[in-house]
Design an enzyme around this catalytic site. Structure first.
Site, PDB file in Angstrom:
ATOM      1  CB  CYS A 127      11.522 -34.039 -45.166  1.00 51.97           C
ATOM      2  SG  CYS A 127      10.317 -32.985 -45.994  1.00 51.97           S
TER       3      CYS A 127
ATOM      4  CB  CYS B 126      13.800 -26.410 -46.380  1.00 55.55           C
ATOM      5  SG  CYS B 126      13.569 -27.447 -47.842  1.00 55.55           S
TER       6      CYS B 126
HETATM    7  N1  DGL Z   1      13.394 -31.122 -47.859  1.00 55.55           N
HETATM    8  C1  DGL Z   1      12.048 -30.733 -47.550  1.00 55.55           C
HETATM    9  C2  DGL Z   1      12.059 -29.961 -46.214  1.00 55.55           C
HETATM   10  O1  DGL Z   1      13.008 -30.090 -45.459  1.00 55.55           O
HETATM   11  C3  DGL Z   1      11.514 -30.046 -48.752  1.00 55.55           C
HETATM   12  C4  DGL Z   1      10.114 -29.679 -48.686  1.00 55.55           C
HETATM   13  C5  DGL Z   1       9.327 -29.810 -49.957  1.00 55.55           C
HETATM   14  O2  DGL Z   1       9.324 -30.886 -50.552  1.00 55.55           O
HETATM   15  O3  DGL Z   1       8.661 -28.823 -50.259  1.00 55.55           O
HETATM   16  O4  DGL Z   1      11.137 -29.259 -45.854  1.00 55.55           O
END
Ligand code: DGL
Length: 264
Positions: free
Chosen positions: A75, A185
């Site tokens: 993430c 993301c």
């Molecule tokens: N998968 C997360 C990232 O890479 C998502 C972020 C979120 O939960 O807003 O930033």
């Protein structure tokens, strides 16, 4: 259990990290993996640093409790907010998501590139440092991927409104003559097919998952942690919130055997 045979832990605010999991199990097929999806607390993007550190620490405690030998923070937002804290607090190695600005900047012909990420990622020191270092010779356009995490978490990838939403989101970037779009993301790779429909064909989309898994392999080698046994690896998924989309995405991305367990 020998440390080499212990699983790799991986977590995300939700299902986004499955784009990294997929790369992990195909590049390191001997490794067992435990994934935690914190869908109940998704999105992390608008949350403050302290909240993200606390949520990430909870998942790390859980994964360490499951005997993980290394943890991938799949993430970008959690990496930006919490990786320094996690590295200083826990004794095992952590792999974070890197904003792939460097390869995009080096490869750009139009000298204009874009990064799509959450506000939390753009506010992080990691992104600010990387972009300063590697994007000196290009125009760097940034865009918060408004609603994109929600679209993936709610299973709306194929909803008829998604393509329109994406088209409007990338329009200002196309106007800047970009030739690379860096996905900052881990949820966004699930939208690549849709993005390709709304971007000119010369725009290359960069998913950082392969580079992150390469780095994971290097660190496992460095610490002599690679699983060298030929027995079948196991893949387990834990989640908060509900597992509908987790199940749906897994069905689409893998034929491997896995189990999904409720919460912790
Ligand atoms: N998968 C997360 C990232 O890479 C998502 C972020 C979120 O939960 O807003 O930033």
């Amino acid at each position: 259990m020998k440390q080499n045979n212990q699983p790799i832990g991986i977590f995300d605010s939700g299902v986004g990290g499955l784009s990294v999991w997929k790369e992990l199990v195909s590049s390191l097929p001997n490794e067992s993996v435990i994934y935690y999806a914190d869908s109940a607390n998704c999105p992390y993007g608008p949350k403050n640093k302290e909240t993200i550190i606390s949520l990430a620490s909870k998942m790390v405690d859980f994964l360490i409790g499951k005997n993980c030998k290394i943890i991938i923070v799949a993430c970008n937002t959690a990496t930006a907010a919490a990786i320094d804290f996690l590295r200083s607090r826990y004794p095992l190695p952590f792999i974070g998501m890197e904003p792939a600005v460097k390869p995009a900047a080096l490869d750009s012909k139009t000298k204009s590139i874009a990064v799509l990420a959450t506000e939390g990622t753009f506010n992080g020191k990691l992104y600010i440092d990387t972009s300063k270092k590697y994007a000196k010779d290009v125009e760097l356009n940034i865009k918060v991927g408004d609603k994109l995490v929600d679209i993936v978490e709610k299973g709306l990838i194929n909803d008829p409104t998604t393509e329109h939403h994406l088209a409007a989101l990338v329009k200002p970037l196309i106007d800047k003559n970009i030739d690379h779009l860096v996905l900052g993301c881990t949820h966004y790779p699930f939208l690549i097919e849709k993005l390709e429909k709304v971007l000119p064909s010369n725009v290359k989309i960069i998913d950082p998952a392969p580079a992150v898994i390469n780095q994971t392999k290097k660190i496992l080698e460095q610490f002599d942690l690679l699983d060298k046994q030929d027995d079948k690896p196991s893949y387990k998924f834990y989640y908060s919130g509900n597992a509908i989309v987790l199940k749906d995405i897994l069905k689409n991305i893998t034929d491997l055997n896995y189990s999904i367990e409720e919460d912790y």
